[in-house]
Design an enzyme around this catalytic site. Structure first.
Site, PDB file in Angstrom:
ATOM      1  N   TYR A  60      -5.292   6.508 -38.524  1.00 39.19           N
ATOM      2  CA  TYR A  60      -5.773   7.504 -37.546  1.00 39.19           C
ATOM      3  C   TYR A  60      -4.584   8.292 -36.985  1.00 39.19           C
ATOM      4  O   TYR A  60      -4.626   9.520 -36.903  1.00 39.19           O
ATOM      5  CB  TYR A  60      -6.533   6.787 -36.425  1.00 39.19           C
ATOM      6  CG  TYR A  60      -7.171   7.724 -35.410  1.00 39.19           C
ATOM      7  CD1 TYR A  60      -8.330   8.426 -35.729  1.00 39.19           C
ATOM      8  CD2 TYR A  60      -6.626   7.902 -34.142  1.00 39.19           C
ATOM      9  CE1 TYR A  60      -8.929   9.282 -34.799  1.00 39.19           C
ATOM     10  CE2 TYR A  60      -7.208   8.748 -33.212  1.00 39.19           C
ATOM     11  CZ  TYR A  60      -8.366   9.432 -33.545  1.00 39.19           C
ATOM     12  OH  TYR A  60      -8.945  10.289 -32.634  1.00 39.19           O
ATOM     13  N   LYS A  81      -3.898  12.360 -37.404  1.00 40.27           N
ATOM     14  CA  LYS A  81      -3.795  13.282 -36.275  1.00 40.27           C
ATOM     15  C   LYS A  81      -2.416  13.961 -36.234  1.00 40.27           C
ATOM     16  O   LYS A  81      -2.294  15.110 -35.804  1.00 40.27           O
ATOM     17  CB  LYS A  81      -4.089  12.534 -34.965  1.00 40.27           C
ATOM     18  CG  LYS A  81      -5.547  12.092 -34.854  1.00 40.27           C
ATOM     19  CD  LYS A  81      -6.508  13.284 -34.923  1.00 40.27           C
ATOM     20  CE  LYS A  81      -7.950  12.895 -34.704  1.00 40.27           C
ATOM     21  NZ  LYS A  81      -8.867  14.056 -34.721  1.00 40.27           N
ATOM     22  N   SER A 111      -5.229  14.508 -31.228  1.00 37.62           N
ATOM     23  CA  SER A 111      -5.320  13.328 -30.356  1.00 37.62           C
ATOM     24  C   SER A 111      -3.908  13.003 -29.868  1.00 37.62           C
ATOM     25  O   SER A 111      -2.929  13.354 -30.538  1.00 37.62           O
ATOM     26  CB  SER A 111      -5.847  12.129 -31.154  1.00 37.62           C
ATOM     27  OG  SER A 111      -5.634  10.930 -30.446  1.00 37.62           O
TER      28      SER A 111
HETATM   29  N1  LIG Z   1     -12.988  10.008 -27.813  1.00 37.05           N
HETATM   30  C1  LIG Z   1     -11.667  10.001 -27.696  1.00 37.05           C
HETATM   31  O1  LIG Z   1     -11.094   9.253 -26.880  1.00 37.05           O
HETATM   32  C2  LIG Z   1     -10.827  10.940 -28.519  1.00 37.05           C
HETATM   33  C3  LIG Z   1      -9.468  11.003 -28.205  1.00 37.05           C
HETATM   34  C4  LIG Z   1      -8.653  11.843 -28.933  1.00 37.05           C
HETATM   35  C5  LIG Z   1      -9.175  12.603 -29.955  1.00 37.05           C
HETATM   36  N2  LIG Z   1     -10.511  12.521 -30.241  1.00 37.05           N
HETATM   37  C6  LIG Z   1     -10.977  13.348 -31.345  1.00 37.05           C
HETATM   38  O2  LIG Z   1     -11.985  14.226 -30.885  1.00 37.05           O
HETATM   39  C7  LIG Z   1     -12.909  14.487 -31.933  1.00 37.05           C
HETATM   40  C8  LIG Z   1     -14.315  14.162 -31.457  1.00 37.05           C
HETATM   41  O3  LIG Z   1     -14.336  12.811 -31.052  1.00 37.05           O
HETATM   42  P1  LIG Z   1     -15.568  12.131 -30.295  1.00 37.05           P
HETATM   43  O4  LIG Z   1     -14.993  11.125 -29.375  1.00 37.05           O
HETATM   44  O5  LIG Z   1     -16.513  13.155 -29.783  1.00 37.05           O
HETATM   45  O6  LIG Z   1     -16.210  11.330 -31.542  1.00 37.05           O
HETATM   46  P2  LIG Z   1     -17.719  10.927 -31.865  1.00 37.05           P
HETATM   47  O7  LIG Z   1     -17.620   9.886 -32.908  1.00 37.05           O
HETATM   48  O8  LIG Z   1     -18.475  10.615 -30.610  1.00 37.05           O
HETATM   49  O9  LIG Z   1     -18.325  12.274 -32.492  1.00 37.05           O
HETATM   50  C9  LIG Z   1     -17.841  12.783 -33.702  1.00 37.05           C
HETATM   51  C10 LIG Z   1     -18.881  13.693 -34.322  1.00 37.05           C
HETATM   52  O10 LIG Z   1     -18.351  14.142 -35.578  1.00 37.05           O
HETATM   53  C11 LIG Z   1     -19.317  13.941 -36.594  1.00 37.05           C
HETATM   54  N3  LIG Z   1     -18.628  13.709 -37.864  1.00 37.05           N
HETATM   55  C12 LIG Z   1     -17.918  12.620 -38.238  1.00 37.05           C
HETATM   56  N4  LIG Z   1     -17.443  12.758 -39.468  1.00 37.05           N
HETATM   57  C13 LIG Z   1     -17.860  13.960 -39.910  1.00 37.05           C
HETATM   58  C14 LIG Z   1     -17.696  14.665 -41.118  1.00 37.05           C
HETATM   59  N5  LIG Z   1     -17.029  14.118 -42.150  1.00 37.05           N
HETATM   60  N6  LIG Z   1     -18.245  15.897 -41.244  1.00 37.05           N
HETATM   61  C15 LIG Z   1     -18.962  16.433 -40.222  1.00 37.05           C
HETATM   62  N7  LIG Z   1     -19.167  15.794 -39.051  1.00 37.05           N
HETATM   63  C16 LIG Z   1     -18.625  14.579 -38.886  1.00 37.05           C
HETATM   64  C17 LIG Z   1     -20.103  12.724 -36.158  1.00 37.05           C
HETATM   65  O11 LIG Z   1     -21.385  12.661 -36.780  1.00 37.05           O
HETATM   66  C18 LIG Z   1     -20.190  12.946 -34.647  1.00 37.05           C
HETATM   67  O12 LIG Z   1     -21.298  13.742 -34.287  1.00 37.05           O
HETATM   68  C19 LIG Z   1     -12.454  13.642 -33.118  1.00 37.05           C
HETATM   69  O13 LIG Z   1     -11.656  14.429 -33.993  1.00 37.05           O
HETATM   70  C20 LIG Z   1     -11.614  12.570 -32.473  1.00 37.05           C
HETATM   71  O14 LIG Z   1     -10.663  12.029 -33.347  1.00 37.05           O
HETATM   72  C21 LIG Z   1     -11.340  11.708 -29.551  1.00 37.05           C
END
Ligand SMILES: NC(=O)c1ccc[n+]([C@@H]2O[C@H](COP(=O)([O-])OP(=O)(O)OC[C@H]3O[C@@H](n4cnc5c(N)ncnc54)[C@H](O)[C@@H]3O)[C@@H](O)[C@H]2O)c1
Length: 264
Positions: free
Chosen positions: A168, A172, A155
């Site tokens: 968080y 990251k 991230s």
């Molecule tokens: N959305 C954003 O703006 C953003 C920005 C930067 C980084 N990210 C990163 O991208 C990745 C995906 O984010 P997203 O926005 O799709 O999130 P989200 O919450 O929409 O989806 C995350 C998925 O991971 C699954 N999950 C959570 N914990 C888990 C675990 N312990 N074991 C297995 N599965 C698990 C959840 O059930 C869900 O399906 C994450 O690592 C997040 O930190 C997201």
């Protein structure tokens, strides 16, 4: 090599992970999809069945590997299921991640929240990669996989400070360091490790702060002036996975609409 390459994507139940699984399937990978919300095959959850169907629609194989990535004890059976079904692992995408349940000032960061976030985003991804890398090294020695890779979805929080969710940011930053460390260790074996660093992406994770970011984005926080989409991240992953950046192991690719630009 007769079979399609196989990718394991963690957290593929929704959002960015789901988009990654679909884009990889579209681009020739068989998909092992992990999520903590998935059920054992035979009685799949609705979103799991839908992903299964969509992946197969691209002519790809699909395997659901339910489980909590923070639970290190489950990693062996998870990888064993992939081995049984596809016989190979060409790509691991460490995407599963959680945000703090509650944003709190760094002076009040809760140790329980710290452990929860670190255990999934950093510790879980680190040890799953360790185990997957051992298998990939085995494959590389036997000439069974070509250009295997690991991709960490970190991230912009690896670098950008948000004192209201310190745990968080720390998790990251650790994931970012893990990508660099594994890239170094595995480079000589031809296993490439990359970091993909999303900015503000429209998913369920950011649903609670949608209005705030709508405003900030329209005011210019993101130079490209829009939310990122899960597909923006997925396309970056596919480009890295298929070898477009073959002489760039350890690369960190930011997908943030230009938030990487320091501005005055
Ligand atoms: N959305 C954003 O703006 C953003 C920005 C930067 C980084 N990210 C990163 O991208 C990745 C995906 O984010 P997203 O926005 O799709 O999130 P989200 O919450 O929409 O989806 C995350 C998925 O991971 C699954 N999950 C959570 N914990 C888990 C675990 N312990 N074991 C297995 N599965 C698990 C959840 O059930 C869900 O399906 C994450 O690592 C997040 O930190 C997201």
């Amino acid at each position: 090599m007769d079979r399609r390459p196989a990718a394991l994507v963690t957290g593929a139940g929704r959002g960015i992970g789901r988009a990654i699984a679909l884009d990889l399937a579209r681009n020739g990978y068989d998909i092992a999809a992990n999520d903590i919300t998935f059920e054992e095959p035979g009685r799949p959850a609705a979103h799991q069945a839908e992903l299964d169907q969509s992946v197969r629609g691209f002519g790809a194989g699909f395997l659901a590997v339910p489980g909590d990535i923070a639970d290190l004890g489950g990693h062996e059976s998870l990888l064993e299921a992939v081995r049984k079904r596809f016989g190979r692992l060409d790509l691991l995408v460490n995407n599963a991640g959680v945000a703090p349940l509650e944003r709190r000032d760094i002076l009040d960061t809760d140790p329980g929240s710290f452990d929860r976030v670190m255990n999934v985003n950093a510790r879980g991804a680190f040890f799953l990669t360790q185990r997957a890398a051992r298998w990939m090294l085995e494959q590389a020695r036997d000439g069974r996989a070509q250009g295997p890779a690991v991709i960490f979805i970190s991230s912009i929080s690896a670098e950008v400070s948000s004192p209201s969710r310190a745990e968080y940011c720390l998790s990251k930053a650790a994931a970012s360091a893990a990508a660099r460390l594994f890239a170094d260790r595995l480079a000589a074996a031809g296993i490439h490790v990359y970091e993909v660093r999303p900015g503000i992406i429209q998913t369920d994770m950011t649903a609670g702060v949608r209005d705030k970011y709508d405003r900030l984005i329209s005011e210019g926080l993101v130079p490209q002036r829009r939310w990122g989409r899960p597909e923006d991240v997925a396309r970056a992953v596919t480009a890295l996975a298929r070898g477009d950046f073959a002489f760039s192991t350890g690369l960190c690719l930011e997908v943030s609409g230009g938030m990487n630009i320091r501005r005055l």
